[in-house]
Design a protein around this motif. Structure first.
Motif, PDB file in Angstrom:
ATOM      1  N   THR A 103     -14.072  -7.687  25.507  1.00 43.85           N
ATOM      2  CA  THR A 103     -13.500  -7.619  24.160  1.00 43.85           C
ATOM      3  C   THR A 103     -13.302  -6.140  23.800  1.00 43.85           C
ATOM      4  O   THR A 103     -13.827  -5.253  24.481  1.00 43.85           O
ATOM      5  CB  THR A 103     -14.415  -8.298  23.129  1.00 43.85           C
ATOM      6  N   ASP A 129     -10.466 -11.023  26.194  1.00 44.83           N
ATOM      7  CA  ASP A 129     -10.807 -12.361  25.705  1.00 44.83           C
ATOM      8  C   ASP A 129     -10.668 -12.430  24.187  1.00 44.83           C
ATOM      9  O   ASP A 129     -10.332 -13.469  23.634  1.00 44.83           O
ATOM     10  CB  ASP A 129     -12.225 -12.716  26.143  1.00 44.83           C
ATOM     11  N   ALA A 130     -10.981 -11.329  23.514  1.00 41.75           N
ATOM     12  CA  ALA A 130     -10.816 -11.278  22.058  1.00 41.75           C
ATOM     13  C   ALA A 130     -10.710  -9.814  21.639  1.00 41.75           C
ATOM     14  O   ALA A 130     -11.166  -8.919  22.362  1.00 41.75           O
ATOM     15  CB  ALA A 130     -12.005 -11.937  21.359  1.00 41.75           C
ATOM     16  N   GLN A 155      -2.298 -11.037  20.945  1.00 39.90           N
ATOM     17  CA  GLN A 155      -3.674 -11.331  21.371  1.00 39.90           C
ATOM     18  C   GLN A 155      -3.997 -12.799  21.184  1.00 39.90           C
ATOM     19  O   GLN A 155      -4.674 -13.405  22.025  1.00 39.90           O
ATOM     20  CB  GLN A 155      -4.686 -10.452  20.622  1.00 39.90           C
ATOM     21  N   ASN A 156      -3.531 -13.388  20.091  1.00 41.64           N
ATOM     22  CA  ASN A 156      -3.817 -14.809  19.871  1.00 41.64           C
ATOM     23  C   ASN A 156      -3.300 -15.651  21.027  1.00 41.64           C
ATOM     24  O   ASN A 156      -3.978 -16.592  21.475  1.00 41.64           O
ATOM     25  CB  ASN A 156      -3.214 -15.293  18.551  1.00 41.64           C
ATOM     26  N   SER A 179      -5.709 -15.050  23.907  1.00 42.41           N
ATOM     27  CA  SER A 179      -7.012 -15.712  23.688  1.00 42.41           C
ATOM     28  C   SER A 179      -6.877 -17.215  23.896  1.00 42.41           C
ATOM     29  O   SER A 179      -7.757 -17.847  24.496  1.00 42.41           O
ATOM     30  CB  SER A 179      -7.524 -15.443  22.269  1.00 42.41           C
ATOM     31  N   LYS A 218      -6.680 -17.921  27.577  1.00 35.62           N
ATOM     32  CA  LYS A 218      -7.991 -17.699  28.213  1.00 35.62           C
ATOM     33  C   LYS A 218      -8.931 -18.847  27.898  1.00 35.62           C
ATOM     34  O   LYS A 218      -9.670 -19.318  28.754  1.00 35.62           O
ATOM     35  CB  LYS A 218      -8.589 -16.393  27.698  1.00 35.62           C
ATOM     36  N   HIS A 219      -8.912 -19.291  26.627  1.00 33.14           N
ATOM     37  CA  HIS A 219      -9.795 -20.389  26.246  1.00 33.14           C
ATOM     38  C   HIS A 219      -9.378 -21.695  26.924  1.00 33.14           C
ATOM     39  O   HIS A 219     -10.236 -22.479  27.342  1.00 33.14           O
ATOM     40  CB  HIS A 219      -9.814 -20.540  24.723  1.00 33.14           C
ATOM     41  N   ARG A 267     -18.691 -16.911  24.047  1.00 31.57           N
ATOM     42  CA  ARG A 267     -17.642 -17.636  23.316  1.00 31.57           C
ATOM     43  C   ARG A 267     -18.303 -18.823  22.610  1.00 31.57           C
ATOM     44  O   ARG A 267     -19.204 -19.472  23.157  1.00 31.57           O
ATOM     45  CB  ARG A 267     -16.513 -18.146  24.239  1.00 31.57           C
ATOM     46  N   THR A 325      -7.463 -20.963  19.892  1.00 33.94           N
ATOM     47  CA  THR A 325      -7.432 -19.500  20.010  1.00 33.94           C
ATOM     48  C   THR A 325      -8.814 -18.885  19.836  1.00 33.94           C
ATOM     49  O   THR A 325      -9.137 -17.873  20.441  1.00 33.94           O
ATOM     50  CB  THR A 325      -6.505 -18.928  18.910  1.00 33.94           C
ATOM     51  N   TRP A 326      -9.612 -19.483  18.968  1.00 38.74           N
ATOM     52  CA  TRP A 326     -10.864 -18.832  18.563  1.00 38.74           C
ATOM     53  C   TRP A 326     -12.117 -19.412  19.193  1.00 38.74           C
ATOM     54  O   TRP A 326     -13.134 -18.766  19.233  1.00 38.74           O
ATOM     55  CB  TRP A 326     -10.991 -18.870  17.035  1.00 38.74           C
TER      56      TRP A 326
END
Ligand code: SAH
Ligand code: SF4
Ligand code: F3S
Length: 473
Positions: free
Chosen positions: A333, A361-362, A399-400, A403, A406-407, A438, A463-464
């Motif tokens: 991150t 990742d974030a 980035q969103n 992310s 990646k998630h 995460r 995303t989060w």
């Protein structure tokens, strides 16, 4: 190197504990429950400081509340990193005039990084007359004495003069939870990034002795803590001021050797000091969580130089590559500042291309905020705010998307996660953290699992965060 660190003596801390006892005697003479409200802004360092303020308050006999109207003592632990953070604090402090009017005996304290800024202290002195005590991070260890003075003599106290940075061991602590704990390993910063207020308000770098850090971690492990985060503005400089043979990587290795099942994290690492040795230690120590917060700030070399960061884009990318060679699944991150004075949109686009290249990742993203007393606050800053905001939005959108991708790649995997709490959202029972920290919402599971490591099958992602179910043992 000039050694200005003051180690507060055990006798001085014992004296502060005496002030706690004196306050406790005063309170217990009244037939009433006394309450304190500690409100914390800013980074984990401030969270850790607030845990010590609560420790002192508990020893004085105060219970805790979140309601400012019910509180006999209010402590606002502030952050100075951006103007927005300061404005929020000043708004909230201003509103406390009403609770004080209803409760004239209430003592209001403002501490933390803002309190160390001379112009803020002046503003409080002139325009926020309901604030009784203002003390900077350097004075935290003597909070009991300050409170005692106000309780016995009234009058206002301003303890925010420049003073050498100190290290105080033995302050009592009330921790926020019983699964995760913060351990400060060093204080202050020597880097003077041109935008940043931290070195001015927190003083020069100074490290706790390794034996004190190790003793605290051992005690936490014995108490059952499972997730221990070592804190410092630049943990990679740990020990340099002590003149010891040992560095941060050695400290990590020694903590890793403490028996027990727990995870070690750390933050923050400055890219210029993140070493190959550290990456290798992470690669071979099983208790060090595979997660690395490595703030890059910008992707353009001219901007990085103007920020005084002491690395360029190529050097940063090289560190990321070497980190990934040692810790293949590492979660990385970063922090980014958009709109540093003089940054052009083509220069900003190099930040965009950097994040596409690294695929963090974030990210924690900020629009530049001028801080009084820092070099960047005096630099030419011609870009209109609308353009900065547009660039900021492009970064967030980019980035969103990364992310989310990646998630999504976690779906179907089963990971050993630390169950860390009850999930407040409907449809989920628990929250857990992957080894890379995460967030996972867990559909079903009993509260008794909190504080244990469990295999969790990831079934969904956005995303989060991730969601999933406990895998059958
Ligand atoms: N010691 C840490 C950072 C602590 S401050 C480090 O060096 O990485 C956390 C983040 O706030 C910084 O990484 C930076 O991205 C951001 N920040 C600091 N000063 C700022 C300012 N004046 N305006 C906007 N963002 C800032
Ligand atoms: Fe601020 Fe730079 Fe120090 Fe981090 S390393 S606290 S950004 S001066
Ligand atoms: Fe803020 Fe102070 Fe931390 S300025 S980010 S609380 S060190």
């Amino acid at each position: 190197m000039e050694r200005t660190t003051v180690r507060i003596s055990p006798e001085d801390i014992a004296r502060q504990r005496e002030f706690c006892e004196k306050i406790q005697e005063r309170l217990s003479a009244q037939n009433k429950e006394y309450l304190a409200f500690v409100d914390t802004y800013g980074c984990q360092q401030n969270e850790a400081d607030s845990e010590r303020i609560r420790g002192y308050l508990r020893d004085m006999g105060y219970g805790f509340t979140q309601d400012e109207n019910a509180a006999d003592v209010i402590v606002i632990n502030t952050c100075a990193i951006r103007e927005h953070a300061e404005d929020r604090v000043l708004g909230n402090v201003g509103a406390l005039v009403h609770s004080k009017r209803r409760h004239p005996g209430q003592v209001i304290c403002l501490c933390g990084c803002m309190a160390q800024e001379p112009q803020v202290a002046e503003k409080i002195r002139e325009s926020y007359r309901h604030v009784d005590i203002v003390f900077g991070p350097h004075a935290l260890w003597r909070f009991p004495e300050l409170l005692y003075r106000v309780l016995t003599r009234r009058g206002r106290i301003f303890e925010n003069a420049e003073e050498p940075g100190s290290i105080a061991e033995g302050i009592p602590v009330v921790r926020q939870g019983d699964v995760k704990a913060w351990v400060s390993i060093m204080y202050g910063c020597n880097n003077f990034c041109t935008y940043c207020i931290v070195p001015y308000v927190r003083g020069r770098e100074r490290s706790r002795l390794p034996e004190d850090v190790l003793a605290e971690v051992r005690e936490l492990v014995a108490q059952g803590y499972k997730d221990i985060t070592l804190l410092g503005q630049n943990v990679n400089s740990y020990g340099k001021d002590l003149g010891l043979e040992m560095d941060f990587a050695d400290l990590l290795e020694q903590i890793n050797d403490i028996p027990g099942e727990f995870l070690i994290r750390f933050m923050t690492s400055h890219p210029k000091d993140a070493s190959q040795k550290l990456f290798e230690v992470m690669g071979r120590c099983g208790k060090i969580a595979p997660v690395f917060h490595l703030p890059v700030q910008a992707g353009n070399d001219r901007v990085l130089k103007a920020m005084n960061r002491h690395y360029d884009r190529a050097a940063y990318l090289d560190k990321v590559k070497r980190l990934r060679e040692q810790v293949p699944d590492v979660v990385i991150t970063s922090d980014i500042i958009v709109g540093f004075p003089g940054e052009t949109t083509p220069e900003f686009e190099e930040t965009l291309s950097l994040i596409e290249e690294v695929r963090f990742d974030a990210l924690f993203t900020f629009i530049f905020s001028p801080r009084v007393g820092t070099p960047a606050a005096k630099m030419e800053d011609p870009m209109p705010m609308a353009e900065k905001k547009a660039n900021f939005q492009r970064l967030v959108d980019a980035q969103n998307a990364i992310s989310a991708e990646k998630h999504a790649a976690y779906i179907g995997k089963t990971l050993r996660c630390l169950v860390d709490g009850v999930c407040q959202e409907e449809g989920y029972a628990l929250t857990a953290r992957t080894p890379g920290n995460r967030l996972v919402r867990v559909v079903e599971g009993d509260e008794s699992l909190i504080g244990t490591f469990r295999e969790v099958k990831i079934t969904g992602a956005n995303t989060w965060s991730l969601w999933g179910e406990l895998a059958q043992a």
